[in-house]
Design a protein around this motif. Sequence first.
Motif, short mmCIF file in Angstrom:
data_model
loop_
_atom_site.label_atom_id
_atom_site.label_comp_id
_atom_site.label_asym_id
_atom_site.label_seq_id
_atom_site.Cartn_x
_atom_site.Cartn_y
_atom_site.Cartn_z
N ARG A 28 37.52 51.38 35.08
CA ARG A 28 36.60 50.93 36.12
C ARG A 28 35.84 49.69 35.66
O ARG A 28 35.72 48.71 36.40
N VAL A 56 36.38 49.90 43.22
CA VAL A 56 37.07 50.86 42.36
C VAL A 56 36.33 52.17 42.53
O VAL A 56 35.19 52.31 42.08
N ILE A 72 40.11 42.53 43.94
CA ILE A 72 39.65 43.92 43.95
C ILE A 72 38.24 43.98 44.51
O ILE A 72 37.32 43.37 43.98
N HIS A 116 40.86 55.03 42.77
CA HIS A 116 41.34 54.35 43.97
C HIS A 116 40.94 52.88 43.85
O HIS A 116 39.77 52.58 43.71
N ILE A 117 41.93 51.99 43.92
CA ILE A 117 41.68 50.56 43.82
C ILE A 117 41.81 49.97 45.22
O ILE A 117 42.88 50.04 45.82
N ASP A 118 40.72 49.40 45.71
CA ASP A 118 40.69 48.79 47.03
C ASP A 118 40.68 47.28 46.84
O ASP A 118 39.77 46.73 46.24
N ALA A 119 41.73 46.62 47.34
CA ALA A 119 41.84 45.16 47.18
C ALA A 119 41.82 44.50 48.54
O ALA A 119 42.14 45.11 49.56
N LEU A 128 38.25 46.65 35.59
CA LEU A 128 38.63 46.17 36.92
C LEU A 128 37.46 45.52 37.64
O LEU A 128 37.65 44.64 38.47
N ARG A 129 36.25 45.95 37.35
CA ARG A 129 35.08 45.34 37.96
C ARG A 129 34.68 44.05 37.25
O ARG A 129 33.78 43.36 37.69
N ASP A 137 44.15 52.24 50.36
CA ASP A 137 43.97 51.79 48.99
C ASP A 137 45.19 51.00 48.54
O ASP A 137 46.33 51.36 48.85
#
Length: 195
Positions: A142, A98, A95, A115-118, A145-146, A126
């Motif tokens: 958030r 976020v 990831i 929006h999750i950008d991987a 995920l971070r 996204d």
Amino acid sequence: MSAPGEHVKARRLAPLTIVLGAARETMALLLAGAAGLAVGGLRTGAYFALAGLTLGLVHHVIRWATFTYRVYDDRIVLRRQLIGRSTKTIPLERIRGVDVSAGPVHRLFRLAVVHIDAAAGGGGVDEAVLNAISQDETARLRDELRGERGERGEVAGPGRPGGPGGPGGPGGPDLAGVAPGWDGARPPSPGPAVA
């Protein structure tokens, strides 16, 4: 890290997703009503619009009820299952960002879009979008995920901000001289482009 058999509670989008989805389809409802009006008059137009509203609400109830997501220590799993099952697993170390946004209707209901950008090489698309999550859940998601310390008290993962080898963590770059506002997950934006 979560053990393969460890139970993690499945989460859902906010139930107001159903209302927001139906509101976005207002234009389609107006077109259905206009078609009914053209075909058989006012009563038929009202029936067409009512049928469109009912089908739209049923569609969004099913989409809401069949979608869940789970956040483990090392990945997020998105699952949609009705007749078939669709599962998407995104490792947390992939990831890159976020992002949280909220339009006027989302803000009215205290909801947000995540929006999750991987790092999947998708060309700016996204990896996942979670539409209509409560603002409290958005902040917690958030942070999870971070890789930041969440409610469960877990420490950031390897290579993640605050984790071993990550920015601000043991063995990682020192963030003391970094400009305020940089979260360590990606470089700060240079600002608006100058022509």
